[in-house]
Design a protein around this motif. Sequence first.
Motif, PDB file in Angstrom:
ATOM      1  N   UNK A   1      90.235  20.576  45.196  1.00 23.09           N
ATOM      2  CA  UNK A   1      89.234  19.520  45.074  1.00 23.09           C
ATOM      3  C   UNK A   1      89.063  18.758  46.378  1.00 23.09           C
ATOM      4  N   UNK A   2      87.850  18.791  46.948  1.00 20.33           N
ATOM      5  CA  UNK A   2      87.615  18.071  48.205  1.00 20.33           C
ATOM      6  C   UNK A   2      87.944  16.580  48.073  1.00 20.33           C
ATOM      7  N   UNK A   3      87.720  15.994  46.909  1.00 21.99           N
ATOM      8  CA  UNK A   3      88.055  14.575  46.705  1.00 21.99           C
ATOM      9  C   UNK A   3      89.538  14.335  46.931  1.00 21.99           C
ATOM     10  N   UNK A   4      90.367  15.266  46.492  1.00 21.96           N
ATOM     11  CA  UNK A   4      91.812  15.128  46.707  1.00 21.96           C
ATOM     12  C   UNK A   4      92.169  15.219  48.190  1.00 21.96           C
ATOM     13  N   UNK A   5      91.490  16.103  48.900  1.00 22.34           N
ATOM     14  CA  UNK A   5      91.772  16.229  50.339  1.00 22.34           C
ATOM     15  C   UNK A   5      91.474  14.897  51.035  1.00 22.34           C
ATOM     16  N   UNK A   6      90.311  14.304  50.699  1.00 19.85           N
ATOM     17  CA  UNK A   6      89.959  13.004  51.278  1.00 19.85           C
ATOM     18  C   UNK A   6      90.992  11.942  50.892  1.00 19.85           C
TER      19      UNK A   6
ATOM     20  N   UNK B   1      87.292  24.225  49.063  1.00 20.50           N
ATOM     21  CA  UNK B   1      86.068  23.637  49.617  1.00 20.50           C
ATOM     22  C   UNK B   1      86.507  22.572  50.595  1.00 20.50           C
ATOM     23  N   UNK B   2      85.895  22.541  51.760  1.00 18.33           N
ATOM     24  CA  UNK B   2      86.327  21.513  52.686  1.00 18.33           C
ATOM     25  C   UNK B   2      85.156  20.699  53.237  1.00 18.33           C
ATOM     26  N   UNK B   3      84.033  21.390  53.587  1.00 20.82           N
ATOM     27  CA  UNK B   3      82.866  20.637  54.045  1.00 20.82           C
ATOM     28  C   UNK B   3      82.113  20.125  52.833  1.00 20.82           C
ATOM     29  N   UNK B   4      82.503  18.961  52.387  1.00 21.14           N
ATOM     30  CA  UNK B   4      81.973  18.430  51.135  1.00 21.14           C
ATOM     31  C   UNK B   4      81.975  16.911  51.266  1.00 21.14           C
ATOM     32  N   UNK B   5      80.929  16.259  50.773  1.00 19.63           N
ATOM     33  CA  UNK B   5      80.857  14.799  50.953  1.00 19.63           C
ATOM     34  C   UNK B   5      82.034  14.040  50.318  1.00 19.63           C
ATOM     35  N   UNK B   6      82.673  14.613  49.286  1.00 17.19           N
ATOM     36  CA  UNK B   6      83.811  13.923  48.647  1.00 17.19           C
ATOM     37  C   UNK B   6      84.982  13.745  49.617  1.00 17.19           C
ATOM     38  N   UNK B   7      85.124  14.666  50.576  1.00 20.00           N
ATOM     39  CA  UNK B   7      86.216  14.531  51.543  1.00 20.00           C
ATOM     40  C   UNK B   7      86.052  13.220  52.296  1.00 20.00           C
ATOM     41  N   UNK B   8      84.891  13.025  52.905  1.00 17.22           N
ATOM     42  CA  UNK B   8      84.697  11.815  53.711  1.00 17.22           C
ATOM     43  C   UNK B   8      84.638  10.558  52.858  1.00 17.22           C
ATOM     44  N   UNK B   9      84.049  10.645  51.654  1.00 14.69           N
ATOM     45  CA  UNK B   9      83.980   9.410  50.867  1.00 14.69           C
ATOM     46  C   UNK B   9      85.372   8.989  50.412  1.00 14.69           C
ATOM     47  N   UNK B  10      86.227   9.935  50.012  1.00 15.97           N
ATOM     48  CA  UNK B  10      87.577   9.568  49.578  1.00 15.97           C
ATOM     49  C   UNK B  10      88.488   9.231  50.765  1.00 15.97           C
ATOM     50  N   UNK B  11      88.195   9.799  51.942  1.00 20.40           N
ATOM     51  CA  UNK B  11      89.029   9.507  53.115  1.00 20.40           C
ATOM     52  C   UNK B  11      88.826   8.067  53.581  1.00 20.40           C
ATOM     53  N   UNK B  12      87.679   7.483  53.213  1.00 19.98           N
ATOM     54  CA  UNK B  12      87.389   6.089  53.577  1.00 19.98           C
ATOM     55  C   UNK B  12      87.562   5.901  55.081  1.00 19.98           C
ATOM     56  N   UNK B  13      88.403   5.004  55.545  1.00 14.12           N
ATOM     57  CA  UNK B  13      88.537   4.766  56.991  1.00 14.12           C
ATOM     58  C   UNK B  13      89.714   5.484  57.644  1.00 14.12           C
ATOM     59  N   UNK B  14      90.129   6.602  57.085  1.00 15.63           N
ATOM     60  CA  UNK B  14      91.268   7.330  57.649  1.00 15.63           C
ATOM     61  C   UNK B  14      90.827   8.130  58.868  1.00 15.63           C
ATOM     62  N   UNK B  15      90.346   7.434  59.889  1.00 15.25           N
ATOM     63  CA  UNK B  15      89.701   8.099  61.026  1.00 15.25           C
ATOM     64  C   UNK B  15      90.633   9.029  61.804  1.00 15.25           C
ATOM     65  N   UNK B  16      91.875   8.614  62.014  1.00 14.83           N
ATOM     66  CA  UNK B  16      92.791   9.438  62.807  1.00 14.83           C
ATOM     67  C   UNK B  16      93.056  10.775  62.141  1.00 14.83           C
ATOM     68  N   UNK B  17      93.370  10.741  60.833  1.00 10.64           N
ATOM     69  CA  UNK B  17      93.670  11.988  60.126  1.00 10.64           C
ATOM     70  C   UNK B  17      92.425  12.877  60.106  1.00 10.64           C
TER      71      UNK B  17
END
Lengths: 238, 238
Positions: free
Chosen positions: A14-19, A40-56
């Motif tokens: 789940x891309x949401x879990x990756x984020x 799945x990796x290129x998915x909007x859930x990754x960035x939305x769940x990652x929030x401000x985790x810019x370094x990772x």
Amino acid sequence: MFSNIKIILVQASHPGNIGAVMRAMETMGLDELLLVAPKQYNHPDVTSMASNATKVVEKVTVVETLTDALEGSEIVIGTSARFRSISLPKLSARECGTLCLKNKHKNIAILFGSERTGLTNEQLMCCSKQVYIPTSDHYSVLNLAMAVQVICYEIKMASLQEQLNSSINQTVSLAEYQEIHSFYLHLEKVLNKMVFFHSNEPKKLMLKLRRLFNRVNLEKSEINILRGILNYIDKYEH
Amino acid sequence: MFSNIKIILVQASHPGNIGAVMRAMETMGLDELLLVAPKQYNHPDVTSMASNATKVVEKVTVVETLTDALEGSEIVIGTSARFRSISLPKLSARECGTLCLKNKHKNIAILFGSERTGLTNEQLMCCSKQVYIPTSDHYSVLNLAMAVQVICYEIKMASLQEQLNSSINQTVSLAEYQEIHSFYLHLEKVLNKMVFFHSNEPKKLMLKLRRLFNRVNLEKSEINILRGILNYIDKYEH
């Protein structure tokens, strides 16, 4: 910080879990994430769940196989709630935090399996240790990102504990055997004069006090304070 | 288990987070969840993220106001990463776990604010303590469900630690907070009378002695011996 520790997600679905894993790591100061064959990796859930985790997010690496991901790793820890046939040394999440801090100069990899199956036996066989998160007996399966959060939290807590210890112990030197022995003799001498002590089985009381002070790892400066107090009482008696 | 502890989500926005909170709680053996005015609750994301958290799902209660949610609560703890103007006693997540275990016979409520704002000042003013999760300085905001996971994990860990201690110490009973506190007061009173003490920065010495005894986990019987000695010295002074 923690640049020697890699978090490796094996076949996350789940891309949401990756984020969510990215955010969990970054809040605890870990930023080395490897994804092995994510569904799945290129998915909007990754960035939305990652929030401000810019370094990772900037540093994340995607590889094809677990072997690629483990290149250069010296300690490989597999997370699993199941205690299977493969008999690996078991660590709790808290012990895993301590182990990571004690091995700052080694490359450590912590593996998490896919959401549906966890790490397979074959994947666990790449590990030298297994880490588990203590849970309710009734329901023991944490969501993948939650498990990463708890493991990373314990690494952060171990590092804070280490900082605290080293700041406390900077100027501290532990008392040596002879100093402790003399303190006990002094303590016994002073207590022997006390009526209180006589009426309470002196040998037993002295044993209990030794047991107490033996647990503390007395420091030199503490011995000095305690002996100062004993001297004071001692003088009163004359 | 932990039936005296309520987790309260105030105005949670994302149904997925509510479901994730349910699962986080159930994996750690907590099952009392109250939702105060959630933005969306009847939503498929709640059940999909809750996974097999059947107990929490069955028992969850939705109320309109925080006042309704707090009815009957004796200890109210607000989670917040920010150290604001409202000066509440601060606990780390680990200390919060210990506090919950030490207050098994009290109704405890742990409050989590909405995803966007956290607890407002007004909501924090309903709390008697604030709990924070130690994080990286650089990025300190955990996802709501992650924060619940860590807090519940520390409650579970405190209960496992307590079980372990009680099996080790079956015949030993540790001194309680109040006994230790009274011992320190007594120690300070006696030391204050000593010339030795006056000439050595009394506050600093007392801090060092507290640090020493805090390391030991004093037992009831040890407190009795130490206080016996203090009484004896105390009498000498008159």
